[in-house]
Design an enzyme around this catalytic site. Structure first.
Site, PDB file in Angstrom:
ATOM      1  N   ASP A  65       0.831  -1.203   0.000  1.00 32.19           N
ATOM      2  CA  ASP A  65       0.000   0.000   0.000  1.00 32.19           C
ATOM      3  C   ASP A  65       0.870   1.260   0.000  1.00 32.19           C
ATOM      4  OD1 ASP A  65      -1.952   2.025   0.722  1.00 32.19           O
ATOM      5  OD2 ASP A  65      -3.223   0.397   1.427  1.00 32.19           O
ATOM      6  N   THR A 100      -7.324   3.943  -1.410  1.00 28.34           N
ATOM      7  CA  THR A 100      -7.000   2.537  -1.175  1.00 28.34           C
ATOM      8  C   THR A 100      -8.091   1.560  -1.611  1.00 28.34           C
ATOM      9  OG1 THR A 100      -5.553   3.147   0.635  1.00 28.34           O
ATOM     10  CG2 THR A 100      -6.393   0.885   0.647  1.00 28.34           C
ATOM     11  N   ASP A 232       2.480   2.767   3.482  1.00 28.16           N
ATOM     12  CA  ASP A 232       1.434   3.785   3.387  1.00 28.16           C
ATOM     13  C   ASP A 232       1.316   4.553   4.698  1.00 28.16           C
ATOM     14  OD1 ASP A 232      -1.028   4.885   1.920  1.00 28.16           O
ATOM     15  OD2 ASP A 232      -1.909   4.176   3.798  1.00 28.16           O
ATOM     16  N   HIS A 236       1.976   8.553   5.071  1.00 26.50           N
ATOM     17  CA  HIS A 236       1.003   9.533   5.580  1.00 26.50           C
ATOM     18  C   HIS A 236       1.606  10.341   6.728  1.00 26.50           C
ATOM     19  CE1 HIS A 236      -2.695   8.774   3.415  1.00 26.50           C
ATOM     20  NE2 HIS A 236      -2.522   7.479   3.537  1.00 26.50           N
ATOM     21  N   ASP A 277      -1.425   0.407  -4.652  1.00 23.75           N
ATOM     22  CA  ASP A 277      -2.731   0.950  -5.021  1.00 23.75           C
ATOM     23  C   ASP A 277      -2.651   2.396  -5.475  1.00 23.75           C
ATOM     24  OD1 ASP A 277      -1.929   1.554  -2.445  1.00 23.75           O
ATOM     25  OD2 ASP A 277      -3.910   1.332  -1.541  1.00 23.75           O
ATOM     26  N   HIS A 278      -1.601   3.100  -5.072  1.00 17.43           N
ATOM     27  CA  HIS A 278      -1.438   4.536  -5.381  1.00 17.43           C
ATOM     28  C   HIS A 278      -0.078   4.945  -4.858  1.00 17.43           C
ATOM     29  CE1 HIS A 278      -2.059   4.953  -1.113  1.00 17.43           C
ATOM     30  NE2 HIS A 278      -3.195   4.282  -1.227  1.00 17.43           N
TER      31      HIS A 278
HETATM   32 ZN   LIG Z   1      -3.676   2.739  -0.012  1.00 15.72          ZN
END
Ligand SMILES: [Zn+2]
Length: 440
Positions: A65, A100, A232, A236, A277-278
């Protein structure tokens, strides 16, 4: 000369291979739960003279992620960088919004969020007044517009095991009913699945996958999923360039090494499809568009905010809100949902609120000005932004070395079908064309 460690691994691998033959005996015998990646130096287990099982390749879909493809260039990913160099790799375009749940569901359904119905991490639906979808929602109502690839695989006799993949705990096609205390009725899941639990370490997740592969052939998944969230989370909290995010990247690389070593010790060939996912863009408190400085907050029902804002004007205020918001602003653009640019393929689904505002990459849209200074990272932006690019690595017997041009993540689903030998599914949003130069 082979070390004791290597001999230990070889003995363990032989023992495990033998444990599956005959299958009936293996089901009653305790299967060794020792991770071959860690090895058992000096182990002198009984080596039977049964023939080593020749295993057919399995397909393992791995999501890291929030992993940006340029994390591979930071010098902390020996395993992933080697897999990328030996296999097919690309900077993949996520679907919009680059969040997500919408993207994990796209990867396994081949449909864009507008069509598969998971249009955001948080949603409402007029058919379910008073209810809000969150990432913990397992009511099939929210998920039933699309079928994940594991269901077709199961129907074709390919056993599947999905660990933590969003939606894998949902009985697709089923329903929840109030009179039965929201028990799920009907529906289908992968043969093996595990509810997401952040407390399960990456090492334990890899061990879980390897344990599934240690089973007798008849009960062993041939399509598996694995999911890591730490990159991920760090992205963040600290932003994509911070050393602590790179530590998380390095940690996942070690777990990938554990997986690769474990597969080798089992003699299990695998086509690894490693994706994110990104991506992740840096954000900070000095880059916030404040909606409350543009219009009275009482005039809107702000549903989501952050990298984008989705909102509904309160009755009677539609024209006033549209007059203020629609169009281009500094660091933000707003549309009626039907006017969202076509390249996003987003806005037709009834679950999307009527007005949608997208922040310039690196900016945030909030109701109020931030009370504290912050710097971190976020995603959800324009899926064509370089910062939102997602990882793609294909490695294993099916792949040849290739650097692929950027492609949309809807194409991963047809690739997964190809790897499992499932026929192409008509009507999906992706195709396998981009992989033709990379598939043996
Ligand atoms: Zn994600």
């Amino acid at each position: 000369m082979r070390s004791t460690f290597q001999l230990g691994l070889a003995a363990l691998a032989a023992l495990q291979a033998c444990a599956f033959l005959p299958a009936a005996a293996a089901q009653t015998a305790a299967v060794p739960q020792i991770s071959p990646a860690k090895g058992t130096p000096g182990r002198t287990g009984p080596i039977c003279d049964c023939p080593q099982e020749t295993r057919a390749p399995v397909t393992i879909l791995i999501s890291i992620d929030g992993f940006r493809p340029d994390y591979l260039d930071r010098g902390v990913t020996p395993v992933l960088s080697r897999l990328a160099a030996e296999g097919a790799s690309a900077a993949m375009r996520p679907s919009f919004p680059s969040k997500t749940y919408p993207n994990h569901w796209t990867l396994v359904t081949g449909l864009r969020p507008d069509r598969h119905g998971i249009v955001a991490n948080k949603m409402e639906d007029a058919r379910r007044p008073g209810e809000t979808f969150t990432m913990a929602t397992d009511d099939p109502f929210w998920w039933n517009a699309a079928e994940p690839v594991w269901l077709d695989a199961e129907r074709a006799g390919i056993r599947t095991g999905a660990q933590f993949w969003p939606g894998s705990n949902v009985a697709i096609g089923g329903r929840k009913e109030k009179p039965t205390d929201w028990e799920t009725i009907g529906g289908e899941r992968p043969a093996d699945w595990a509810e997401f639990n952040q407390a399960i370490t990456g090492e334990q997740r890899v061990d879980g996958i390897l344990d599934w592969l240690r089973r007798p052939a008849a009960k062993r998944p041939r399509f598996l999923t694995l999911y890591f969230d730490v990159v991920d989370s760090a992205g963040h909290e600290f932003g994509p360039s911070d050393g602590r995010t790179l530590e998380a990247v390095a940690q996942v690389d070690k777990w990938m090494g554990q997986l690769v070593d474990g597969l080798a010790a089992l003699g299990q060939p695998a086509n690894l499809v490693i994706v994110s996912d990104h991506g992740m863009a840096p954000t900070q408190s000095s880059r916030v568009v404040v909606l409350g400085q543009m219009l009275p907050l009482d005039d809107i029902e702000l549903f989501e905010s952050g990298t984008y804002a989705s909102l509904t004007p309160v009755p009677g205020k539609e024209a006033a809100v549209e007059k203020v918001l629609l169009g281009k602003h500094a660091h933000m653009e707003c549309w009626r949902k039907r006017d969202i640019p076509a390249r996003f393929h987003y806005g037709a689904n009834p679950r999307i609120p009527p007005i949608f505002c997208l922040a310039e990459t690196g900016w945030l849209i909030n109701a109020k000005a931030p009370e504290k200074r912050f710097a971190g990272g976020n995603h959800g932006y324009d899926n064509y932004s370089p910062e939102m690019a997602a990882l793609f690595i294909g490695h294993g017997p099916a792949f040849r070395p290739a650097t692929l041009p950027a492609f949309d993540n809807v194409d991963v689903y047809p690739l997964l079908r190809d790897l499992m030998g499932l026929p192409a599914k008509p009507g999906v949003d992706g195709t396998d064309a981009v992989f033709r130069i990379a598939i043996r």
